[in-house]
Enzyme design. Sequence first.
Site, PDB file in Angstrom:
ATOM      1  NE  ARG A  36      -3.143   1.663   2.787  1.00  0.00           N
ATOM      2  CZ  ARG A  36      -3.245   3.165   3.078  1.00  0.00           C
ATOM      3  NH1 ARG A  36      -1.963   3.109   3.762  1.00  0.00           N
ATOM      4  NH2 ARG A  36      -4.484   4.213   3.133  1.00  0.00           N
ATOM      5  CB  SER A 105     -11.530  -1.365   3.373  1.00  0.00           C
ATOM      6  OG  SER A 105     -10.569  -1.526   3.405  1.00  0.00           O
ATOM      7  CE  LYS A 135      -7.428   3.592   5.958  1.00  0.00           C
ATOM      8  NZ  LYS A 135      -7.303   2.221   5.441  1.00  0.00           N
TER       9      LYS A 135
END
Length: 216
Positions: A36, A105, A135
């Site tokens: 990611r 998610s 995040k």
Amino acid sequence: MHQGLYLVTPDWDDTGRLVDITRSALHAGAAMLQYRHKGASPALRLEQAAALLALCRRYHRPLIINDHVELCLTLDADGVHVGGTDVSVAQARATLGPGKIVGASCYGDLALARAAQREGASYVAFGGFYPSRVKQYSFRTEPSIIDLAKAGIALPLVVIGGMTPENAAPLVARGADMVAAISSVYAAPVPGAVVCEFDALFAGRPKNCANQGAAV
């Protein structure tokens, strides 16, 4: 799906550093890796994902690509992870076929998890449970969602959001199958020792993690 630590990469442009720490983590027992990097150029994304895939093949661990279905196809990686603003689970499954992993998610939303299961997801991820250095969540997911999901969703459950071995422990005790972590491993002085501590949550017994250094 494995049980254990689901390692997620940070947004690092330094491929050598990224590979070195990831190697240490896989050597120490990380069960699965997600690439990611939200800010990477297409060229950097291809370079890093290819390097990490070679590493995962060496350690016989799955590599999941965040968001980028075409990159997964190009490299023949093991699967993708999609969120609320990415392609749908159904689209990813249709593109990749039945043999790849598709993760979803689901934040704190059981309805999203049920929809992901219907559309062919391989696992569902809930979170954030705790404040994260990577995040920013506008909500907090309650641990009780694990109990509800275990009762009604026949897929492995991943928990994410500010995870450390200490605060992940009660979530694993409730039935989480994997713990996703970024900073607690990549920012650690000895990443392998932290991986070992996560792994111990699933081992059912204490492990000696003091001597977990970097892989050679």
